[in-house]
Scaffold this active site. Structure first.
Site, short mmCIF file in Angstrom:
data_model
loop_
_atom_site.label_atom_id
_atom_site.label_comp_id
_atom_site.label_asym_id
_atom_site.label_seq_id
_atom_site.Cartn_x
_atom_site.Cartn_y
_atom_site.Cartn_z
N HIS A 58 0.84 -1.21 0.00
CA HIS A 58 0.00 0.00 0.00
C HIS A 58 0.87 1.24 0.00
O HIS A 58 2.09 1.16 0.10
CB HIS A 58 -1.01 -0.02 1.15
N HIS A 60 1.45 3.88 1.95
CA HIS A 60 2.04 4.61 3.07
C HIS A 60 3.57 4.65 2.95
O HIS A 60 4.19 3.67 2.53
CB HIS A 60 1.62 3.98 4.40
N ASP A 62 5.95 4.35 4.97
CA ASP A 62 6.74 3.31 5.64
C ASP A 62 6.62 1.96 4.92
O ASP A 62 7.06 0.93 5.45
CB ASP A 62 6.37 3.20 7.13
N HIS A 63 6.04 1.97 3.70
CA HIS A 63 5.97 0.75 2.88
C HIS A 63 6.56 0.95 1.49
O HIS A 63 6.90 -0.03 0.83
CB HIS A 63 4.53 0.24 2.80
N HIS A 116 -7.45 -0.69 5.56
CA HIS A 116 -6.40 0.19 6.10
C HIS A 116 -6.16 1.34 5.11
O HIS A 116 -6.19 2.51 5.49
CB HIS A 116 -5.14 -0.63 6.32
N ASP A 135 -0.16 -3.91 6.33
CA ASP A 135 -0.77 -3.39 7.56
C ASP A 135 -2.23 -3.81 7.70
O ASP A 135 -3.03 -3.08 8.27
CB ASP A 135 -0.70 -1.85 7.58
N HIS A 173 4.80 -4.81 10.70
CA HIS A 173 5.15 -4.10 11.95
C HIS A 173 5.29 -5.07 13.12
O HIS A 173 4.61 -6.10 13.17
CB HIS A 173 4.08 -3.07 12.32
FE FE Z 1 2.83 0.69 8.11
ZN ZN Z 2 0.12 1.56 6.59
#
Ligand code: FE
Ligand code: ZN
Length: 257
Positions: A58, A60, A62-63, A116, A135, A173
């Site tokens: 996805h 975000h 942090d991905h 999400h 996530d 995570h």
């Molecule tokens: Fe994340």
């Molecule tokens: Zn995320």
């Protein structure tokens, strides 16, 4: 032909995991959800590997944040969700539900799991029984509903719950300890959960990851997969509600926990 994938976790940022996946038969290498580039490059170099594929679940940061940096180092094919093309910007292949991605001698199939984010996807290696779910499903938890409804997320979790019970669940995570404290507040009488939390505490004390987890284990312990649980329903005062209403209330309570 081997039906195992070698999976390595690189802990980055505060609590993210980037996965390095290797198919032993062909030597093919994939990276899943690279938040950052430098630690991933270092980990690849330490192992003498170069990625063929970069898989993103996805949009975000942090991905996907490490994608540009990895592209400067490697000629890997970047695969990302078609529904998030506007948000992600750059990839080599945009995929959606049912698409297949060749990886060495095996194949990953894309499963759409919105909730999400609106276009969140998972990569499923059915032969090797491995799921990369970003996530959406965590060990003892699930992702927050940033762009989707509880109903969408519940149907995404049902798709995951329908996979082979022995499926390894690779999430992005390390949230298990905090998730587990919430889970115990809802279902203190769940012996499998109490046992899992003992194990989680020992792993974290030893500085070790609590993931991957396994689908059958999550089905027995993760409250977000257990809206049928009489103990959870009693605690929420929702004995007669349908599963999605119970799921929605669990998610609301976790947001405030
Ligand atoms: Fe994340
Ligand atoms: Zn995320």
């Amino acid at each position: 032909m081997s039906n195992a994938l070698e999976i390595d976790l690189i802990p980055v940022l505060r609590d993210n995991y980037v996965h390095i996946v290797r198919e032993p038969a062909s030597g093919a290498v994939a990276i899943v959800d690279p938040s950052v580039a430098d630690p991933v490059v270092a980990a690849l170099e330490a192992r003498g590997l170069a990625p063929d594929l970069i898989l993103c679940t996805h949009h975000h940061p942090d991905h996907v944040g490490g994608v540009p940096g990895l592209r400067r180092h490697y000629r890997a094919q970047v695969v990302a969700p078609a529904a998030e093309r506007q948000r992600i910007g750059t990839a080599d292949r945009w995929v959606d539900e049912g698409d297949e991605i060749a990886f060495g001698g095996t194949t990953a199939r894309v499963i759409a799991i919105p909730g999400h984010t609106a276009g969140h996807i998972a990569f499923h290696f059915s032969r090797e029984k491995v799921l990369f779910c970003g996530d959406t499903l965590f060990s003892l938890g699930c992702g927050r509903l940033f762009e989707g409804t509880a109903d969408e997320m519940w149907h995404s979790l049902l798709k995951i719950r329908a996979l082979d019970p022995a499926t390894r669940i690779c999430c992005a995570h390390e949230y298990t300890e905090a998730n587990g404290r919430f889970a115990l507040s809802l279902e203190p009488g769940n012996a499998a959960l109490v046992e899992r939390m003992r194990e989680v505490a020992a792993l974290r004390r030893a500085g070790r990851p609590t993931v991957p987890t396994r689908l059958d284990r999550e089905c027995a312990t993760n409250p977000f997969l257990r809206p049928e649980s009489p103990e959870i329903r009693r605690r929420l005062g929702l004995e007669e509600a349908d599963d999605v209403a119970v799921f929605a209330e669990i998610r609301r309570r976790k947001d405030r926990f």
